[in-house]
Design a protein around this motif. Structure first.
Motif, PDB file in Angstrom:
ATOM      1  N   ASN A   1      30.012  33.580  -7.101  1.00 34.42           N
ATOM      2  CA  ASN A   1      30.313  33.635  -5.653  1.00 34.42           C
ATOM      3  C   ASN A   1      29.540  35.185  -5.155  1.00 34.42           C
ATOM      4  OD1 ASN A   1      32.028  35.792  -6.323  1.00 34.42           O
ATOM      5  ND2 ASN A   1      33.651  34.558  -5.730  1.00 34.42           N
ATOM      6  N   PRO A   2      29.119  35.626  -4.067  1.00 32.96           N
ATOM      7  CA  PRO A   2      28.479  36.730  -3.871  1.00 32.96           C
ATOM      8  C   PRO A   2      29.184  38.217  -4.182  1.00 32.96           C
ATOM      9  CG  PRO A   2      28.233  35.204  -2.130  1.00 32.96           C
ATOM     10  CD  PRO A   2      29.340  34.568  -3.090  1.00 32.96           C
ATOM     11  N   GLU A   3      30.452  37.917  -3.866  1.00 32.77           N
ATOM     12  CA  GLU A   3      31.284  39.050  -4.240  1.00 32.77           C
ATOM     13  C   GLU A   3      31.133  39.550  -5.729  1.00 32.77           C
ATOM     14  OE1 GLU A   3      35.973  40.397  -4.146  1.00 32.77           O
ATOM     15  OE2 GLU A   3      35.368  38.734  -2.618  1.00 32.77           O
ATOM     16  N   TYR A   4      31.410  38.660  -6.618  1.00 28.40           N
ATOM     17  CA  TYR A   4      31.267  38.795  -7.952  1.00 28.40           C
ATOM     18  C   TYR A   4      29.737  39.475  -8.394  1.00 28.40           C
ATOM     19  CZ  TYR A   4      30.885  37.963 -13.029  1.00 28.40           C
ATOM     20  OH  TYR A   4      30.767  38.199 -14.306  1.00 28.40           O
ATOM     21  N   ILE A   5      28.827  38.869  -7.876  1.00 28.01           N
ATOM     22  CA  ILE A   5      27.451  39.346  -8.040  1.00 28.01           C
ATOM     23  C   ILE A   5      27.309  40.699  -7.550  1.00 28.01           C
ATOM     24  CG2 ILE A   5      25.063  39.072  -7.472  1.00 28.01           C
ATOM     25  CD1 ILE A   5      25.760  35.883  -7.334  1.00 28.01           C
ATOM     26  N   LEU A   6      27.698  41.026  -6.195  1.00 31.37           N
ATOM     27  CA  LEU A   6      27.779  42.530  -5.997  1.00 31.37           C
ATOM     28  C   LEU A   6      28.425  43.427  -6.825  1.00 31.37           C
ATOM     29  CD1 LEU A   6      27.065  44.246  -3.526  1.00 31.37           C
ATOM     30  CD2 LEU A   6      29.138  43.913  -2.364  1.00 31.37           C
ATOM     31  N   GLU A   7      29.530  42.914  -7.109  1.00 31.22           N
ATOM     32  CA  GLU A   7      30.379  43.771  -8.168  1.00 31.22           C
ATOM     33  C   GLU A   7      29.809  44.040  -9.521  1.00 31.22           C
ATOM     34  OE1 GLU A   7      34.331  42.235  -8.608  1.00 31.22           O
ATOM     35  OE2 GLU A   7      35.032  42.443  -6.678  1.00 31.22           O
ATOM     36  N   GLU A   8      29.220  43.206  -9.954  1.00 32.29           N
ATOM     37  CA  GLU A   8      28.415  43.167 -11.338  1.00 32.29           C
ATOM     38  C   GLU A   8      27.220  44.115 -11.132  1.00 32.29           C
ATOM     39  OE1 GLU A   8      26.859  39.871 -14.399  1.00 32.29           O
ATOM     40  OE2 GLU A   8      26.406  39.579 -12.252  1.00 32.29           O
ATOM     41  N   LYS A   9      26.430  44.023  -9.978  1.00 28.41           N
ATOM     42  CA  LYS A   9      25.416  44.912  -9.729  1.00 28.41           C
ATOM     43  C   LYS A   9      25.997  46.091  -9.633  1.00 28.41           C
ATOM     44  CE  LYS A   9      21.393  45.472  -6.630  1.00 28.41           C
ATOM     45  NZ  LYS A   9      20.759  44.699  -5.413  1.00 28.41           N
ATOM     46  N   GLN A  10      27.028  46.650  -9.165  1.00 26.74           N
ATOM     47  CA  GLN A  10      27.615  48.117  -8.671  1.00 26.74           C
ATOM     48  C   GLN A  10      27.936  48.345 -10.051  1.00 26.74           C
ATOM     49  OE1 GLN A  10      30.647  47.029  -6.007  1.00 26.74           O
ATOM     50  NE2 GLN A  10      29.302  47.614  -4.096  1.00 26.74           N
ATOM     51  N   PHE A  11      28.604  47.646 -10.889  1.00 26.82           N
ATOM     52  CA  PHE A  11      29.052  48.244 -12.222  1.00 26.82           C
ATOM     53  C   PHE A  11      27.677  48.536 -13.068  1.00 26.82           C
ATOM     54  CE2 PHE A  11      30.015  47.305 -16.960  1.00 26.82           C
ATOM     55  CZ  PHE A  11      31.021  48.173 -16.991  1.00 26.82           C
ATOM     56  N   LYS A  12      26.790  47.461 -12.963  1.00 24.53           N
ATOM     57  CA  LYS A  12      25.453  48.026 -13.902  1.00 24.53           C
ATOM     58  C   LYS A  12      24.868  49.184 -13.235  1.00 24.53           C
ATOM     59  CE  LYS A  12      21.053  46.028 -14.995  1.00 24.53           C
ATOM     60  NZ  LYS A  12      20.050  44.904 -14.683  1.00 24.53           N
ATOM     61  N   ASN A  13      25.066  49.265 -11.978  1.00 24.76           N
ATOM     62  CA  ASN A  13      24.300  50.945 -11.549  1.00 24.76           C
ATOM     63  C   ASN A  13      25.277  52.035 -11.928  1.00 24.76           C
ATOM     64  OD1 ASN A  13      22.244  49.528 -10.106  1.00 24.76           O
ATOM     65  ND2 ASN A  13      23.387  49.403  -8.253  1.00 24.76           N
ATOM     66  N   LYS A  14      26.390  51.798 -12.063  1.00 22.76           N
ATOM     67  CA  LYS A  14      27.585  52.598 -12.456  1.00 22.76           C
ATOM     68  C   LYS A  14      27.391  53.089 -13.702  1.00 22.76           C
ATOM     69  CE  LYS A  14      32.402  53.979 -11.484  1.00 22.76           C
ATOM     70  NZ  LYS A  14      33.609  53.358 -11.221  1.00 22.76           N
ATOM     71  N   LEU A  15      27.032  51.993 -14.583  1.00 28.40           N
ATOM     72  CA  LEU A  15      27.125  52.031 -16.065  1.00 28.40           C
ATOM     73  C   LEU A  15      25.638  52.865 -16.308  1.00 28.40           C
ATOM     74  CD1 LEU A  15      27.552  51.666 -18.903  1.00 28.40           C
ATOM     75  CD2 LEU A  15      26.691  49.345 -18.902  1.00 28.40           C
ATOM     76  N   LEU A  16      24.373  52.550 -15.807  1.00 27.20           N
ATOM     77  CA  LEU A  16      23.297  53.359 -15.658  1.00 27.20           C
ATOM     78  C   LEU A  16      23.357  54.608 -15.543  1.00 27.20           C
ATOM     79  CD1 LEU A  16      20.581  50.600 -14.639  1.00 27.20           C
ATOM     80  CD2 LEU A  16      21.128  51.318 -17.049  1.00 27.20           C
ATOM     81  N   LYS A  17      24.058  54.954 -14.439  1.00 33.04           N
ATOM     82  CA  LYS A  17      24.116  56.415 -13.991  1.00 33.04           C
ATOM     83  C   LYS A  17      25.036  57.163 -15.091  1.00 33.04           C
ATOM     84  CE  LYS A  17      24.549  59.671 -11.040  1.00 33.04           C
ATOM     85  NZ  LYS A  17      23.823  60.899 -11.575  1.00 33.04           N
ATOM     86  N   ALA A  18      25.999  56.592 -15.542  1.00 29.74           N
ATOM     87  CA  ALA A  18      27.140  57.325 -16.735  1.00 29.74           C
ATOM     88  C   ALA A  18      25.994  57.461 -17.977  1.00 29.74           C
ATOM     89  CB  ALA A  18      28.106  56.146 -16.971  1.00 29.74           C
ATOM     90  N   ILE A  19      25.360  56.478 -18.362  1.00 29.29           N
ATOM     91  CA  ILE A  19      24.356  56.680 -19.499  1.00 29.29           C
ATOM     92  C   ILE A  19      23.441  57.766 -19.256  1.00 29.29           C
ATOM     93  CG2 ILE A  19      22.593  55.620 -20.946  1.00 29.29           C
ATOM     94  CD1 ILE A  19      24.189  52.925 -20.782  1.00 29.29           C
ATOM     95  N   GLU A  20      22.777  57.922 -18.091  1.00 27.79           N
ATOM     96  CA  GLU A  20      22.069  59.031 -17.654  1.00 27.79           C
ATOM     97  C   GLU A  20      22.621  60.456 -17.700  1.00 27.79           C
ATOM     98  OE1 GLU A  20      20.081  59.200 -13.562  1.00 27.79           O
ATOM     99  OE2 GLU A  20      19.440  56.961 -14.104  1.00 27.79           O
TER     100      GLU A  20
END
Length: 172
Positions: A101-120
């Motif tokens: 569902n679109p909500e799950y895809i959005l949460e997944e994308k937000q988590f990925k961005n958050k993870l990449l920012k944390a790695i940075e």
């Protein structure tokens, strides 16, 4: 005598008897053809319905032949339809690879961005060791050789990186 000349397939008693005598063998014929009992039963019913609808034009002597012809044609139509569906699916598999569902895809994308920012945000020594291990798939000993440090230092850097990422992302 005139009544015998007309088709008696429309007589409910004769039709019922005909149904009892031929339904099972027709269903089995279709089952052997498809390998699906539900589909065989559905097509058997459809064939008998068509026979009943056309009972006035089908004499009882030719009813069995008519029935099998209808059933065979229906099964061929069914197979043809399945081929069309499969071809459509084959051509359109690349359009939507996920049925999330679109909500799950959005949460997944937000988590990925958050993870990449944390790695940075990791310090350089931790980030390098962490990415060499997790992305490049290198062993601690290989990382130690490349960075010219001890294996214990690599373990410590990766451990600190994981602790920092966990705090930043709020995983528990």
């Amino acid at each position: 005598m005139l009544k015998d000349y007309n088709s008696n397939t429309c007589d409910e008693i004769i039709f019922s008897s005909f149904f009892k005598n031929h339904a099972k063998s027709l269903r089995n014929f279709l089952y052997y053809k498809f390998g699906n009992m539900e589909q065989a039963e559905d097509l058997t019913q459809e064939a008998f319905i068509k026979l009943w609808q056309n009972c006035a034009s089908v004499p009882i002597e030719k009813a069995k032949s008519y029935l099998y012809t209808i059933a065979n044609n229906s099964s061929l139509n069914e197979i043809k339809h399945k081929k069309v569906v499969l071809e459509y699916e084959k051509q359109n598999t690349g359009l939507d690879k996920t049925n999330e569902n679109p909500e799950y895809i959005l949460e997944e994308k937000q988590f990925k961005n958050k993870l990449l920012k944390a790695i940075e945000d990791l310090n350089e020594t931790q980030r390098v060791a962490f990415l060499m291990h997790r992305i490049d798939g290198k062993k601690y000993s290989e990382i130690a050789l490349e960075l010219n440090i001890s294996v214990k230092a690599v373990e410590k850097r990766i451990h600190l990186a994981l602790v920092t990422l966990k705090k930043t992302i709020d995983l528990k």
